[in-house]
Design an enzyme around this catalytic site. Sequence first.
Site, PDB file in Angstrom:
ATOM      1  N   GLY A 111      12.589   6.488   5.835  1.00  0.00           N
ATOM      2  CA  GLY A 111      11.653   7.572   6.127  1.00  0.00           C
ATOM      3  C   GLY A 111      11.503   7.784   7.622  1.00  0.00           C
ATOM      4  O   GLY A 111      12.371   7.391   8.420  1.00  0.00           O
ATOM      5  N   ASN A 112      10.362   8.352   8.008  1.00  0.00           N
ATOM      6  CA  ASN A 112      10.161   8.739   9.402  1.00  0.00           C
ATOM      7  C   ASN A 112      10.348   7.630  10.425  1.00  0.00           C
ATOM      8  O   ASN A 112      11.137   7.766  11.358  1.00  0.00           O
ATOM      9  CB  ASN A 112       8.759   9.307   9.559  1.00  0.00           C
ATOM     10  N   THR A 134      12.043   9.315   1.169  1.00  0.00           N
ATOM     11  CA  THR A 134      10.607   9.069   1.046  1.00  0.00           C
ATOM     12  C   THR A 134      10.021   9.890  -0.089  1.00  0.00           C
ATOM     13  O   THR A 134      10.377  11.069  -0.273  1.00  0.00           O
ATOM     14  CB  THR A 134       9.789   9.374   2.321  1.00  0.00           C
ATOM     15  N   ASP A 136       7.146  10.839   0.023  1.00  0.00           N
ATOM     16  CA  ASP A 136       6.153  11.717   0.655  1.00  0.00           C
ATOM     17  C   ASP A 136       6.706  13.079   1.072  1.00  0.00           C
ATOM     18  O   ASP A 136       5.940  13.987   1.381  1.00  0.00           O
ATOM     19  CB  ASP A 136       5.554  11.031   1.886  1.00  0.00           C
ATOM     20  N   ARG A 171     -14.892  14.749 -19.616  1.00  0.00           N
ATOM     21  CA  ARG A 171     -15.145  14.002 -18.374  1.00  0.00           C
ATOM     22  C   ARG A 171     -14.536  14.703 -17.163  1.00  0.00           C
ATOM     23  O   ARG A 171     -13.561  15.454 -17.281  1.00  0.00           O
ATOM     24  CB  ARG A 171     -14.507  12.616 -18.471  1.00  0.00           C
ATOM     25  N   HIS A 180      -0.742   9.588   2.795  1.00  0.00           N
ATOM     26  CA  HIS A 180      -1.794   9.336   3.780  1.00  0.00           C
ATOM     27  C   HIS A 180      -1.967  10.496   4.741  1.00  0.00           C
ATOM     28  O   HIS A 180      -3.067  10.925   5.041  1.00  0.00           O
ATOM     29  CB  HIS A 180      -1.458   8.074   4.600  1.00  0.00           C
ATOM     30  N   GLU A 231      -4.424  10.449  -1.053  1.00  0.00           N
ATOM     31  CA  GLU A 231      -5.142   9.280  -0.520  1.00  0.00           C
ATOM     32  C   GLU A 231      -5.661   9.520   0.905  1.00  0.00           C
ATOM     33  O   GLU A 231      -6.612   8.893   1.334  1.00  0.00           O
ATOM     34  CB  GLU A 231      -4.268   8.020  -0.578  1.00  0.00           C
ATOM     35  N   GLN A 284       4.135   5.628  -8.523  1.00  0.00           N
ATOM     36  CA  GLN A 284       4.760   6.846  -7.974  1.00  0.00           C
ATOM     37  C   GLN A 284       6.063   6.545  -7.232  1.00  0.00           C
ATOM     38  O   GLN A 284       6.869   7.428  -6.985  1.00  0.00           O
ATOM     39  CB  GLN A 284       3.776   7.567  -7.038  1.00  0.00           C
ATOM     40  N   ARG A 285       6.238   5.307  -6.825  1.00  0.00           N
ATOM     41  CA  ARG A 285       7.494   4.939  -6.145  1.00  0.00           C
ATOM     42  C   ARG A 285       8.447   4.226  -7.098  1.00  0.00           C
ATOM     43  O   ARG A 285       9.568   3.880  -6.712  1.00  0.00           O
ATOM     44  CB  ARG A 285       7.189   4.000  -4.967  1.00  0.00           C
TER      45      ARG A 285
HETATM   46  O1  F6P Z   1       5.893   5.531   2.359  1.00  0.00           O
HETATM   47  C1  F6P Z   1       5.415   6.100   1.232  1.00  0.00           C
HETATM   48  C2  F6P Z   1       4.124   5.569   0.757  1.00  0.00           C
HETATM   49  O2  F6P Z   1       4.317   5.533  -0.601  1.00  0.00           O
HETATM   50  C3  F6P Z   1       2.855   6.343   1.103  1.00  0.00           C
HETATM   51  O3  F6P Z   1       2.641   7.532   0.434  1.00  0.00           O
HETATM   52  C4  F6P Z   1       1.799   5.321   0.810  1.00  0.00           C
HETATM   53  O4  F6P Z   1       0.645   5.607   1.508  1.00  0.00           O
HETATM   54  C5  F6P Z   1       2.446   4.073   1.289  1.00  0.00           C
HETATM   55  O5  F6P Z   1       3.829   4.258   1.154  1.00  0.00           O
HETATM   56  C6  F6P Z   1       2.029   2.826   0.578  1.00  0.00           C
HETATM   57  O6  F6P Z   1       2.650   1.767   1.205  1.00  0.00           O
HETATM   58  P1  F6P Z   1       2.636   0.237   0.792  1.00  0.00           P
HETATM   59  O7  F6P Z   1       3.847   0.028  -0.042  1.00  0.00           O
HETATM   60  O8  F6P Z   1       2.743  -0.485   2.073  1.00  0.00           O
HETATM   61  O9  F6P Z   1       1.391  -0.017   0.033  1.00  0.00           O
END
Ligand code: F6P
Length: 358
Positions: A111-112, A134, A136, A171, A180, A231, A284-285
């Site tokens: 990523g970045n 990424t 993101d 609800r 982030h 988040e 999500q990852r």
């Molecule tokens: O880099 C992507 C990301 O998934 C962000 O969206 C998230 O805030 C962060 O990584 C979470 O990182 P870690 O794996 O360090 O909890």
Amino acid sequence: MKKIGILTSGGDCQALNPTMRGVVKGLENLLGDVEIYGFLEGYKGLIYGNYKKMKPMEFSGLLAKGGTVLGTSRVPFKYLDTPTEDGIEKVPAMIKTYKKLDLDCLYVLGGNGSQKTAYRLFQEGLNVIGLPKTIDNDIYGTDVTFGFQSAIDVATHAIDCIYTTAESHNRVFVIETMGHKVGWITLYAGVAGGADVILLPEIPYDMKKVYKTIEKRQKMGKKFAIIVVAEGAISKELAKLPKKERKQKIAERPYPSIAYEIAKDIQDKYPTSEVRVALPGHTQRGGNPDAYDRVLSSRFGAKGAELFKAKDFGKLVVFRNNEVTAIPMEESAGKLKYVDPDNQLIQEAKTLGISFGD
Ligand code: F6P
């Protein structure tokens, strides 16, 4: 025979393996046999000379496999010139490993921050090619990164699952998605999941606007509501503060994360309502790459191999205007791709009645 280094760096995503597979298959087909040096746990492997000599065959069968067979870690760019805990100067150590192995090129899937480091290594004289990873989707210069689409799918599935139970129980649910600094996942999953409110880091929110949407739904006879929040979403009050003060306030927040704060505010406002929080978090990852990411990874991998054949180094593979291409690393390094509040999808979502809390 050409010697190729490859590493996966930063937070993982679903499409790292298929992208490595694409690169290696492409190299093999364009150049014949190649020697692959897979660095373990990202830049750490390059710093400590921790690698696996791998055959191209070892990258076969990875098209649909999430995670990364090389492992990953975060080596923050801002501490690149700070020695490791055991006193190793990181950049010289990475250059030393590259030279010792007599590599012809290093592929960086990251990523970045990881791409900033890749650009630094290129400036130091190494042959480097970057591939934009990424969930993101915040890498500047590419319309899409690999991992993003699969993450949207996971987040959307989470919203779908919550939707039915929210409806059954009347609800209000606050669902927190990753992001982030940028809200791409939240925006896309929010729209795909039929959210009533979408809150992004790029559009500071006003809780009064959130209440308005809940009340509007109630008047329509819809007693449940879905609020999807990134988040890193912030309120208008917080956004007004200087960065340092804002960070301080966020650090001192008496909640595990923003979704809990928003849920508490809603609960206080409507004491008889049932308000709940759901966090898909690192799911999500996780899991396997979706079809879109498998295709994108294969295309990125092919482009990465073509760049090597053309000896076109210092480039980041990108997807722009429906085409896979490459840009100089310096065009992207150090810049984030934020969601523009005037983005067409946001305007369309507003037309459909989705609130962004602004
Ligand atoms: O880099 C992507 C990301 O998934 C962000 O969206 C998230 O805030 C962060 O990584 C979470 O990182 P870690 O794996 O360090 O909890």
